[in-house]
Design an enzyme around this catalytic site. Structure first.
Site, mmCIF file in Angstrom:
data_model
loop_
_atom_site.group_PDB
_atom_site.id
_atom_site.type_symbol
_atom_site.label_atom_id
_atom_site.label_comp_id
_atom_site.label_asym_id
_atom_site.label_seq_id
_atom_site.Cartn_x
_atom_site.Cartn_y
_atom_site.Cartn_z
ATOM 1 C CE LYS A 21 -2.354 -0.782 3.819
ATOM 2 N NZ LYS A 21 -1.673 -2.003 4.286
ATOM 3 N NE ARG A 96 -4.218 -1.300 9.748
ATOM 4 C CZ ARG A 96 -3.121 -0.695 9.290
ATOM 5 N NH1 ARG A 96 -3.131 0.573 9.018
ATOM 6 N NH2 ARG A 96 -2.016 -1.389 9.112
ATOM 7 N NE ARG A 135 7.742 -2.985 6.129
ATOM 8 C CZ ARG A 135 6.474 -2.597 6.207
ATOM 9 N NH1 ARG A 135 5.786 -2.354 5.113
ATOM 10 N NH2 ARG A 135 5.900 -2.489 7.388
ATOM 11 N NE ARG A 168 6.304 -0.285 10.422
ATOM 12 C CZ ARG A 168 5.107 -0.266 9.829
ATOM 13 N NH1 ARG A 168 4.977 0.293 8.634
ATOM 14 N NH2 ARG A 168 4.055 -0.799 10.410
ATOM 15 N NE ARG A 179 2.251 -4.671 11.398
ATOM 16 C CZ ARG A 179 3.321 -4.485 10.632
ATOM 17 N NH1 ARG A 179 4.462 -5.087 10.935
ATOM 18 N NH2 ARG A 179 3.253 -3.725 9.578
HETATM 19 P P1 AMP Z 1 0.947 0.598 9.144
HETATM 20 O O1 AMP Z 1 2.105 1.517 9.008
HETATM 21 O O2 AMP Z 1 -0.210 0.965 8.244
HETATM 22 O O3 AMP Z 1 1.327 -0.857 9.018
HETATM 23 O O4 AMP Z 1 0.397 0.793 10.624
HETATM 24 C C1 AMP Z 1 1.203 0.508 11.756
HETATM 25 C C2 AMP Z 1 0.340 0.392 13.001
HETATM 26 O O5 AMP Z 1 -0.321 1.637 13.241
HETATM 27 C C3 AMP Z 1 -0.773 -0.631 12.931
HETATM 28 O O6 AMP Z 1 -0.335 -1.947 13.225
HETATM 29 C C4 AMP Z 1 -1.735 -0.085 13.991
HETATM 30 O O7 AMP Z 1 -1.282 -0.363 15.300
HETATM 31 C C5 AMP Z 1 -1.627 1.417 13.772
HETATM 32 N N1 AMP Z 1 -2.623 1.875 12.773
HETATM 33 C C6 AMP Z 1 -2.387 2.346 11.522
HETATM 34 N N2 AMP Z 1 -3.530 2.653 10.901
HETATM 35 C C7 AMP Z 1 -4.531 2.355 11.762
HETATM 36 C C8 AMP Z 1 -5.947 2.425 11.720
HETATM 37 N N3 AMP Z 1 -6.590 2.838 10.618
HETATM 38 N N4 AMP Z 1 -6.645 2.049 12.813
HETATM 39 C C9 AMP Z 1 -6.027 1.635 13.929
HETATM 40 N N5 AMP Z 1 -4.704 1.503 14.030
HETATM 41 C C10 AMP Z 1 -3.944 1.868 12.971
#
Ligand code: AMP
Length: 223
Positions: A21, A96, A135, A168, A179
């Site tokens: 994404k 999400r 990654r 990360r 996740r």
């Molecule tokens: P990402 O960078 O999109 O993989 O997001 C990293 C982490 O941020 C996720 O595992 C969640 O803990 C939090 N997060 C990101 N977007 C959301 C969302 N829309 N709702 C809730 N938590 C989020």
């Protein structure tokens, strides 16, 4: 899709963590001149700046769980209310959950905007685990690399901007597993939700990255 609102090209990218994404949103937002809005990046930025929101988000992110809907929705509402999104946006990592999807509809209604399309990037779990476990991300421009499949020219340094590469905290095997679990339980129902709304387009997310971008651009042009 017809459009009688203020909307620019308002898009959502849906897919598991590591489905590409972020990478694709970056490409599409440059080519289409849209704002890339990534909730994960917004939380990480808050954490870097040591805000209360960042501290709160970290407790969930470290476990591979979702930050509560009310907190996330408030942050997204504020971000989408800024004038720089007038031309359109690409939401990456939001919504999400079903309540977040419903909140997004309301937020957009309040702004007299409407979603043009939801692009679902489909990648198998096996590939996701492989991708996330190797990654590396640039601290400055967030460009992703992979230790094995897409290593940087110079170890530890971003090819695009020379920034420092890091892994990360939540890209460790246990958190990756959580996740993915969270994705299947809470996020994947959105595929049907948006299919029913008639805005979903599915894209095969495995294979050459540029070919996937081209495929997505083709889909977007038809919206
Ligand atoms: P990402 O960078 O999109 O993989 O997001 C990293 C982490 O941020 C996720 O595992 C969640 O803990 C939090 N997060 C990101 N977007 C959301 C969302 N829309 N709702 C809730 N938590 C989020």
């Amino acid at each position: 899709m017809s459009n009688q609102t203020n909307s620019g090209l308002d898009l959502v990218l849906l897919g598991a963590p590591g489905s590409g994404k972020g990478t694709q949103a970056k490409q599409l937002s440059q080519q289409l001149e849209l704002q890339h809005v990534a909730t994960g990046d917004l939380f990480r930025e808050n954490l870097k700046n040591n805000t209360e929101l960042g501290q709160l988000a970290k407790t969930f992110m470290d476990k591979g769980e979702l930050v509560p809907d009310d907190v996330t929705q408030k942050m997204v509402k504020e971000r989408l209310s800024r004038p720089d999104i007038s031309n359109g946006f690409i939401l990456d990592g939001f919504p999400r959950t079903l309540p977040q999807a419903e909140a997004l509809t309301e937020i957009l209604k309040g702004l007299d905007r409407k979603l043009k399309g939801v692009l679902y990037i489909n990648v198998s779990d096996e590939e996701i685990v492989q991708r996330l476990s190797g990654r590396l991300i640039c601290r400055s421009c967030q460009t992703p690399f992979h230790l094995e499949f897409n290593p940087p020219a110079k170890e530890g340094e971003c090819d695009s901007c020379g920034g420092e590469l890091y892994q990360r905290d939540d890209d460790n095997p246990k958190t990756v597993h959580n996740r993915l679990d969270t994705y299947h339980k809470q996020t994947s129902p959105l595929i049907n939700y948006y299919k029913t709304m008639g805005v979903l387009a599915e894209i095969k997310g495995e294979g050459d990255m540029d070919a996937i971008t081209d495929e997505m651009m083709k889909v977007v042009r038809k919206l």
